[in-house]
Design an enzyme around this catalytic site. Structure first.
Site, PDB file in Angstrom:
ATOM      1  N   ASP A 154      46.495  48.790  32.137  1.00 39.04           N
ATOM      2  CA  ASP A 154      47.219  47.766  31.422  1.00 39.04           C
ATOM      3  C   ASP A 154      47.219  46.572  32.151  1.00 39.04           C
ATOM      4  O   ASP A 154      48.367  46.113  32.378  1.00 39.04           O
ATOM      5  CB  ASP A 154      48.332  48.042  30.699  1.00 39.04           C
ATOM      6  CG  ASP A 154      49.171  47.234  29.668  1.00 39.04           C
ATOM      7  OD1 ASP A 154      48.525  46.285  28.998  1.00 39.04           O
ATOM      8  OD2 ASP A 154      50.242  47.481  29.413  1.00 39.04           O
ATOM      9  N   LYS A 155      46.224  45.882  32.395  1.00 40.86           N
ATOM     10  CA  LYS A 155      46.200  44.968  33.357  1.00 40.86           C
ATOM     11  C   LYS A 155      46.925  43.530  32.814  1.00 40.86           C
ATOM     12  O   LYS A 155      47.463  42.864  33.700  1.00 40.86           O
ATOM     13  CB  LYS A 155      44.703  44.269  33.646  1.00 40.86           C
ATOM     14  CG  LYS A 155      43.962  45.452  34.542  1.00 40.86           C
ATOM     15  CD  LYS A 155      42.475  44.886  34.834  1.00 40.86           C
ATOM     16  CE  LYS A 155      41.704  45.888  35.854  1.00 40.86           C
ATOM     17  NZ  LYS A 155      42.197  45.452  37.051  1.00 40.86           N
TER      18      LYS A 155
ATOM     19  N   ASN B 178      35.191  52.091  40.192  1.00 39.73           N
ATOM     20  CA  ASN B 178      35.177  50.771  39.261  1.00 39.73           C
ATOM     21  C   ASN B 178      35.041  49.683  40.773  1.00 39.73           C
ATOM     22  O   ASN B 178      35.407  49.804  41.698  1.00 39.73           O
ATOM     23  CB  ASN B 178      36.600  50.560  38.665  1.00 39.73           C
ATOM     24  CG  ASN B 178      37.598  49.917  39.571  1.00 39.73           C
ATOM     25  OD1 ASN B 178      37.903  48.853  39.917  1.00 39.73           O
ATOM     26  ND2 ASN B 178      38.508  51.022  39.915  1.00 39.73           N
TER      27      ASN B 178
ATOM     28  N   ASN C 170      38.095  45.967  46.027  1.00 44.39           N
ATOM     29  CA  ASN C 170      36.865  45.288  45.392  1.00 44.39           C
ATOM     30  C   ASN C 170      37.031  43.641  45.702  1.00 44.39           C
ATOM     31  O   ASN C 170      36.427  43.028  44.724  1.00 44.39           O
ATOM     32  CB  ASN C 170      37.132  45.648  43.932  1.00 44.39           C
ATOM     33  CG  ASN C 170      36.583  46.891  43.706  1.00 44.39           C
ATOM     34  OD1 ASN C 170      35.756  47.669  44.431  1.00 44.39           O
ATOM     35  ND2 ASN C 170      37.611  47.750  43.006  1.00 44.39           N
TER      36      ASN C 170
ATOM     37  N   ASN D  75      45.578  53.683  46.327  1.00 42.85           N
ATOM     38  CA  ASN D  75      44.496  53.001  45.658  1.00 42.85           C
ATOM     39  C   ASN D  75      43.323  53.897  45.379  1.00 42.85           C
ATOM     40  O   ASN D  75      43.357  55.076  45.904  1.00 42.85           O
ATOM     41  CB  ASN D  75      44.332  51.740  46.214  1.00 42.85           C
ATOM     42  CG  ASN D  75      44.122  50.564  45.050  1.00 42.85           C
ATOM     43  OD1 ASN D  75      43.198  51.015  43.968  1.00 42.85           O
ATOM     44  ND2 ASN D  75      44.684  49.502  45.011  1.00 42.85           N
TER      45      ASN D  75
ATOM     46  N   GLY E  56      37.438  44.067  40.582  1.00 42.93           N
ATOM     47  CA  GLY E  56      37.762  42.706  41.317  1.00 42.93           C
ATOM     48  C   GLY E  56      39.149  41.834  40.447  1.00 42.93           C
ATOM     49  O   GLY E  56      38.910  40.590  40.441  1.00 42.93           O
ATOM     50  N   PHE E  57      40.127  42.650  40.129  1.00 46.20           N
ATOM     51  CA  PHE E  57      41.432  41.977  39.849  1.00 46.20           C
ATOM     52  C   PHE E  57      40.965  41.316  38.602  1.00 46.20           C
ATOM     53  O   PHE E  57      41.596  40.097  38.401  1.00 46.20           O
ATOM     54  CB  PHE E  57      41.873  41.208  40.649  1.00 46.20           C
ATOM     55  CG  PHE E  57      42.979  41.916  41.758  1.00 46.20           C
ATOM     56  CD1 PHE E  57      43.003  43.323  41.646  1.00 46.20           C
ATOM     57  CD2 PHE E  57      43.346  41.407  42.943  1.00 46.20           C
ATOM     58  CE1 PHE E  57      43.687  43.996  42.709  1.00 46.20           C
ATOM     59  CE2 PHE E  57      43.822  41.875  44.026  1.00 46.20           C
ATOM     60  CZ  PHE E  57      44.122  43.363  43.827  1.00 46.20           C
TER      61      PHE E  57
ATOM     62  N   LYS F  40      51.489  48.846  47.835  1.00 43.88           N
ATOM     63  CA  LYS F  40      50.576  49.769  47.667  1.00 43.88           C
ATOM     64  C   LYS F  40      49.295  49.999  48.795  1.00 43.88           C
ATOM     65  O   LYS F  40      48.701  48.903  49.085  1.00 43.88           O
ATOM     66  CB  LYS F  40      49.973  49.565  46.264  1.00 43.88           C
ATOM     67  CG  LYS F  40      48.969  50.763  45.624  1.00 43.88           C
ATOM     68  CD  LYS F  40      48.617  50.372  44.245  1.00 43.88           C
ATOM     69  CE  LYS F  40      47.952  51.648  43.575  1.00 43.88           C
ATOM     70  NZ  LYS F  40      47.529  51.562  42.048  1.00 43.88           N
TER      71      LYS F  40
ATOM     72  N   SER G 282      43.168  47.259  47.230  1.00 45.25           N
ATOM     73  CA  SER G 282      42.006  47.156  46.515  1.00 45.25           C
ATOM     74  C   SER G 282      40.861  46.930  47.316  1.00 45.25           C
ATOM     75  O   SER G 282      41.060  46.068  47.872  1.00 45.25           O
ATOM     76  CB  SER G 282      42.137  46.251  45.244  1.00 45.25           C
ATOM     77  OG  SER G 282      40.747  46.158  44.619  1.00 45.25           O
TER      78      SER G 282
END
Length: 364
Positions: free
Chosen positions: A65-66, A111, A174, A243, A114-115, A214, A172
């Site tokens: 749920d970005k 995936n 990415n 992550n 990339g935010f 995180k 992340s």
């Protein structure tokens, strides 16, 4: 009923491009087409953390749920909490498509999103609506940010009044260079600024929100002690491990696994659980942990808790198991608690951390 419907719909969903299937799922949740949890959770699953009562330890991980579109629906399905984001100050398209790949034989996903998100302002409008339950907000930095720390500070300031807790995502794979922020010196500088921003908000009469960092499961063994030392010294409220991973060991679908990006799902379980257990031991109980990675069964949930996790988060497991997984996880966790003689879920936290911490990462 919804479990049976998912079994019927899964071939159709998995025939779609993963991003199309994800958007279709979000629209269904927005339209109210989802299973509601029945009754209240068994009190043995409840826990107290950060001055809040979690009715169960299970949460939906960031990435689903970005843009905070369906937080209330997610909680109504039976999760004890949900985490929205990752959110960046400015809207961001993310990396070129295709950028999500299913590895069905491995119960995994790669995936390289990339935010991608609509930015702080769009999510803030949704989170200011009357919402019930524990909703965390995961914040990150725009890809082109000159000063990434200022983006994290902006996230803390933007969401401090609407988030139950905030997660600083520096893990992340990415966003180029983002994981460099995990290095002890850089992490210390970042956390200093983030925590200073929180203190300014508190001094202005705003609520004091817990802040979690995180981490990646790919942190080198020699680097983890220094990283945890910084987190403990700064008095952070939690550590999320972890992550997605860049590792590709033992995949049943090595050709698909060659796609660049972060791997999530079942193959991530062992690596992330070993790192979790080591972080638990290094923190010596000073910082609660959130266990993430490969949770698709009660046995996996128990292992994470016994390795040191107070809360759990999942996402990829739902892609393959469907919404019925939530109630199944609760039932299986309760059965494990009874079998092992735990009166409540909190009694199991860290009970086998030493065993997990002793496992090698070299083969994972």
């Amino acid at each position: 009923m919804f479990g049976a419907l998912f079994e019927l719909a899964r071939p159709l969903l998995h025939a779609l491009d993963p991003e199309q299937a994800h958007e279709l799922t979000l629209k269904a949740l927005e339209a109210g087409l989802y299973p509601r949890a029945v009754g209240v959770d068994d009190p043995r699953l409840a826990l107290e953390l950060w001055g809040m009562r979690f009715c169960n330890p299970f949460g939906l991980a960031a990435g689903f749920d970005k843009d905070a579109r369906v937080a209330q629906a997610v909680l109504a399905m039976g999760f004890g909490h949900t985490e929205v984001g990752t959110l960046t100050p400015r809207p961001q398209a993310g990396n070129p498509r295709p950028r999500i790949f299913r590895l069905s034989g491995d119960k995994a996903i790669i995936n390289r999103l990339g935010f991608n998100n609509a930015g702080h302002a769009a999510a803030l409008v949704r989170l200011k609506r009357p919402l019930a339950g524990i909703i965390g907000v995961n914040v990150g930095a725009n890809r082109d940010a000159v000063d990434r720390a200022s983006d994290y500070v902006a996230g803390i300031c933007a969401f401090s009044e609407v988030a139950a807790y905030l997660t600083v995502n520096v893990s992340s794979p990415n966003t180029p260079g983002l994981r460099d922020l995990q290095a002890p010196a850089q992490l210390d500088s970042l956390l200093q600024r983030v925590l200073a921003a929180r203190e300014e908000l508190v001094a202005a009469g705003k609520p004091r929100r817990p802040i979690v960092v995180k981490l990646a499961p790919d942190i080198a063994e020699a680097d983890l002690p220094g990283i945890v030392e910084v987190i403990v010294a700064r008095g952070l409220d939690g550590i999320a491990v972890g992550n997605t991973t860049l590792a590709r060991t033992g995949l049943a679908e090595p050709r698909q696994g060659a796609e660049p990006g972060g791997l999530s799902g079942r193959p991530l379980f062992h690596r992330s659980t070993v790192v979790l257990a080591r972080a638990h031991q290094l923190a010596r109980g000073a910082v609660p942990l959130i266990g993430i990675g490969g949770i698709d069964s009660g046995a996996a949930a128990v292992a994470k808790i016994e390795a040191g996790a107070t809360l759990l988060q999942l996402y990829t497991g739902l892609v393959y198991e469907g919404p019925a997984l939530i109630s199944r996880l609760k039932s299986e966790l309760l059965a494990h608690l009874k079998r092992d003689g735990y009166a409540r879920v909190g009694d199991a936290v860290g009970r086998r951390a030493a065993t997990w911490a002793a496992k090698s990462l070299a083969a994972l």
